[in-house]
Design an enzyme around this catalytic site. Structure first.
Site, PDB file in Angstrom:
ATOM      1  N   VAL A   1       0.831  -1.203   0.000  1.00  0.00           N
ATOM      2  CA  VAL A   1       0.000   0.000   0.000  1.00  0.00           C
ATOM      3  C   VAL A   1       0.864   1.251   0.000  1.00  0.00           C
ATOM      4  O   VAL A   1       1.882   1.309   0.693  1.00  0.00           O
ATOM      5  CB  VAL A   1      -0.906   0.033   1.263  1.00  0.00           C
ATOM      6  N   CYS A   2       0.452   2.237  -0.767  1.00  0.00           N
ATOM      7  CA  CYS A   2       1.022   3.578  -0.677  1.00  0.00           C
ATOM      8  C   CYS A   2      -0.141   4.563  -0.755  1.00  0.00           C
ATOM      9  O   CYS A   2      -1.302   4.172  -0.675  1.00  0.00           O
ATOM     10  CB  CYS A   2       2.069   3.828  -1.766  1.00  0.00           C
ATOM     11  N   ARG A   3       0.140   5.822  -0.923  1.00  0.00           N
ATOM     12  CA  ARG A   3      -0.917   6.827  -0.903  1.00  0.00           C
ATOM     13  C   ARG A   3      -1.818   6.733  -2.128  1.00  0.00           C
ATOM     14  O   ARG A   3      -3.042   6.794  -2.010  1.00  0.00           O
ATOM     15  CB  ARG A   3      -0.302   8.216  -0.796  1.00  0.00           C
TER      16      ARG A   3
ATOM     17  N   MET B   1      -4.197   4.430  -0.540  1.00  0.00           N
ATOM     18  CA  MET B   1      -4.992   4.831   0.626  1.00  0.00           C
ATOM     19  C   MET B   1      -6.023   5.898   0.283  1.00  0.00           C
ATOM     20  O   MET B   1      -7.059   5.981   0.934  1.00  0.00           O
ATOM     21  CB  MET B   1      -4.082   5.315   1.755  1.00  0.00           C
TER      22      MET B   1
ATOM     23  N   GLY C   1      -1.038   4.506  -5.130  1.00  0.00           N
ATOM     24  CA  GLY C   1      -0.986   3.199  -5.774  1.00  0.00           C
ATOM     25  C   GLY C   1       0.149   3.005  -6.752  1.00  0.00           C
ATOM     26  O   GLY C   1       0.407   1.880  -7.175  1.00  0.00           O
TER      27      GLY C   1
END
Length: 66
Positions: A16-18, A44, A20
């Site tokens: 997961v990152c902010r 996220m 994608g």
């Protein structure tokens, strides 16, 4: 990349990152190295926009994506 070997290989790992993009790159690297990795599409921001549950580091604060 220095610590990918610490990840489990017997189950899925969600990356997961902010937004994608970075997690998509990390997922590709991990899959190429034998890790069962899945990217959280949209990151996220998409998770929060879908009203999925989130937890703040401070229990008294409202959770948010940085």
């Amino acid at each position: 990349p220095q610590r990918w070997s610490e990840l489990p290989t017997d189950r899925d790992v969600v990356v997961v990152c902010r937004v994608g993009g970075r997690s998509a790159q990390a997922t590709q690297f991990l899959v190429q190295n034998g890790v069962q990795a899945l990217n959280l599409d949209g990151g996220m921001f998409a998770w929060a926009a879908a009203a999925r549950p989130m937890i703040a580091a401070d229990p008294a604060a409202e959770p948010f994506v940085v």
